[in-house]
Design an enzyme around this catalytic site. Structure first.
Site, PDB file in Angstrom:
ATOM      1  N   TYR A 142      -7.394  17.011 -55.070  1.00  0.00           N
ATOM      2  CA  TYR A 142      -7.341  17.944 -56.191  1.00  0.00           C
ATOM      3  C   TYR A 142      -8.622  17.925 -57.019  1.00  0.00           C
ATOM      4  O   TYR A 142      -8.943  18.896 -57.699  1.00  0.00           O
ATOM      5  CB  TYR A 142      -6.150  17.623 -57.109  1.00  0.00           C
ATOM      6  CG  TYR A 142      -4.798  17.929 -56.516  1.00  0.00           C
ATOM      7  CD1 TYR A 142      -4.662  18.560 -55.288  1.00  0.00           C
ATOM      8  CD2 TYR A 142      -3.633  17.580 -57.185  1.00  0.00           C
ATOM      9  CE1 TYR A 142      -3.422  18.833 -54.746  1.00  0.00           C
ATOM     10  CE2 TYR A 142      -2.379  17.856 -56.644  1.00  0.00           C
ATOM     11  CZ  TYR A 142      -2.281  18.472 -55.427  1.00  0.00           C
ATOM     12  OH  TYR A 142      -1.060  18.750 -54.889  1.00  0.00           O
ATOM     13  N   LYS A 189      -1.448   7.759 -44.910  1.00  0.00           N
ATOM     14  CA  LYS A 189      -1.574   8.334 -43.565  1.00  0.00           C
ATOM     15  C   LYS A 189      -2.753   7.621 -42.887  1.00  0.00           C
ATOM     16  O   LYS A 189      -3.727   8.230 -42.439  1.00  0.00           O
ATOM     17  CB  LYS A 189      -1.793   9.843 -43.663  1.00  0.00           C
ATOM     18  CG  LYS A 189      -1.621  10.590 -42.331  1.00  0.00           C
ATOM     19  CD  LYS A 189      -0.221  10.527 -41.782  1.00  0.00           C
ATOM     20  CE  LYS A 189      -0.111  11.359 -40.494  1.00  0.00           C
ATOM     21  NZ  LYS A 189       1.158  11.096 -39.787  1.00  0.00           N
ATOM     22  N   ASP A 221       4.727  11.013 -43.639  1.00  0.00           N
ATOM     23  CA  ASP A 221       5.736  11.824 -42.957  1.00  0.00           C
ATOM     24  C   ASP A 221       7.023  11.035 -42.737  1.00  0.00           C
ATOM     25  O   ASP A 221       8.125  11.590 -42.822  1.00  0.00           O
ATOM     26  CB  ASP A 221       5.189  12.377 -41.634  1.00  0.00           C
ATOM     27  CG  ASP A 221       4.380  11.369 -40.839  1.00  0.00           C
ATOM     28  OD1 ASP A 221       4.013  10.325 -41.385  1.00  0.00           O
ATOM     29  OD2 ASP A 221       4.110  11.638 -39.648  1.00  0.00           O
ATOM     30  N   ASP A 245       2.475  14.408 -55.109  1.00  0.00           N
ATOM     31  CA  ASP A 245       2.903  15.705 -55.620  1.00  0.00           C
ATOM     32  C   ASP A 245       4.051  16.248 -54.778  1.00  0.00           C
ATOM     33  O   ASP A 245       5.076  16.724 -55.300  1.00  0.00           O
ATOM     34  CB  ASP A 245       1.710  16.664 -55.586  1.00  0.00           C
ATOM     35  CG  ASP A 245       1.957  17.945 -56.363  1.00  0.00           C
ATOM     36  OD1 ASP A 245       3.059  18.121 -56.915  1.00  0.00           O
ATOM     37  OD2 ASP A 245       1.049  18.791 -56.407  1.00  0.00           O
ATOM     38  N   ASP A 249       8.571  15.948 -55.649  1.00  0.00           N
ATOM     39  CA  ASP A 249       9.407  17.146 -55.737  1.00  0.00           C
ATOM     40  C   ASP A 249      10.563  17.060 -54.749  1.00  0.00           C
ATOM     41  O   ASP A 249      11.684  17.489 -55.049  1.00  0.00           O
ATOM     42  CB  ASP A 249       8.572  18.397 -55.476  1.00  0.00           C
ATOM     43  CG  ASP A 249       7.934  18.938 -56.739  1.00  0.00           C
ATOM     44  OD1 ASP A 249       7.939  18.212 -57.749  1.00  0.00           O
ATOM     45  OD2 ASP A 249       7.423  20.064 -56.728  1.00  0.00           O
TER      46      ASP A 249
END
Length: 351
Positions: A142, A189, A221, A245, A249
């Site tokens: 970001y 990851k 994942d 992020d 959620d």
């Protein structure tokens, strides 16, 4: 205690839910003999409309000189639907995090006994879930270099982390785990990304400082899958900005409604407390938005000041409201739905 709190209502339903959190906080302050000086300031689309900037310098000065920030929501459809917009409400949120040094987003996910059957997941999978994500907030993709080349046909976003950024977040994660179940999961990851390998090796090097904490390392994942299958197997999870992020959620719906989950963004000097939901523009002005996530964010704010009884008073009031069915339409399930302001009034009176 005298508290100076910056009040950033923001956009959409932000002002409505913030009003309820203020009512509840004022009730707590009266009950426990505190004084709150609320310091309103503009941010998001509301600030763009007023001064052309989503996080104005005046707002930053108010935030930086306050003891904490209570924040509503940012976002407006006219910006979402315009990919060419040069100034966006969300830029204000990123700028605020960076300028205030808010590097650790704390997002708890827990269940309410009275709402277990409202979750999209089966009761037996979620019962007992009580986990916390710590998401790194000021680094990663970001904030990395981004742009276009080849006359706009190719786009790039760089993900960059320093060891120091990982260490300061991991330190908070280890410390939090020590106060809870003493389990820490580093989400990465590392089989693909170099930044993830830096995360993993940095956390591994810190393990010896916290010998009582059981540390696991899982690919993002796999965690996305296990959050749906066995969320109650987790305690504290730490991860980078983008992964956090997305995963937070996903975790937020376990409780039955995004309108129930609070969060905190912490730095070295100040904390910002906000609901995890967005601005929900479709509900703006309809008095139907669930204010409980914002109210519980205020509880986190009090607890961050060391005022545990005050935070508990708010949590007890919320639990009582849920048990008695004093809820907005997202939780009414065909029964009586109360308005946003009615829920805030009930919580305040209960306290």
């Amino acid at each position: 205690m005298k508290l100076n709190i910056a009040l950033l209502a923001g956009d959409g339903i932000g002002p409505e839910v913030i009003d309820q959190a203020v009512k509840v906080s004022d009730a707590v302050a009266k009950k426990f003999n505190h004084e709150i000086n609320w310091r309103p300031a503009l941010t998001g689309a509301a600030a763009i409309d007023a001064v052309g900037e989503p996080y104005p310098d005046e707002t930053h000065e108010i935030c930086a000189s306050s003891d904490a920030v209570l924040f509503g929501a940012i976002g407006h459809p006219r910006f979402d639907n315009d990919p060419s917009a040069k100034v966006r409400p969300e830029q204000g949120l990123l700028k605020m995090r960076k300028k205030l040094g808010l590097f650790a987003n704390v997002r708890p996910t827990f269940t309410f006994p009275s709402l277990l059957d409202k979750s999209p997941l089966k009761r037996e999978r979620i019962e007992g879930t009580d986990l916390v994500f710590l998401r790194e907030l000021t680094g990663g993709i970001y904030f990395g270099e981004k742009g276009r080349r080849d006359e706009g046909e190719t786009a790039f976003d760089n993900c960059v982390y320093t060891r120091a950024e990982v260490q300061r977040l991991a330190k908070k994660g280890f410390e939090l785990a020590m106060t809870r179940g003493k389990k820490l999961c580093c989400v990465d990851k590392a089989n693909v990304l170099e930044t993830s390998r830096l995360w993993r090796e940095t956390v591994q090097a810190m393990e010896k400082e916290y010998p009582e904490v059981e540390v696991s390392y899982e690919f993002v994942d796999a965690v996305a899958m296990r959050l749906v299958q066995w969320p109650n197997s987790y305690d504290v999870l730490i991860t980078e900005n983008l992964f956090g992020d997305i995963l937070t959620d996903e975790a937020s719906v376990i409780s039955g409604s995004m309108g129930l989950m609070p969060s905190a963004s912490l730095g070295s000097n100040i904390g910002l407390f906000e609901p995890i939901h967005g601005s929900y523009p479709q509900a703006t002005g309809l008095n139907i938005a669930n204010p409980m996530a914002t109210v519980l964010s205020a509880a986190m704010m009090f607890e961050n000041f060391g005022l545990q009884e005050e935070g508990k008073a708010i949590r007890d009031a919320v639990n009582s409201a849920l048990n008695k069915g004093i809820v907005t339409e997202d939780l009414a399930d065909g029964g009586k739905a109360f308005g946003t302001s009615e829920v805030g009034d009930w919580l305040s009176k209960n306290i």
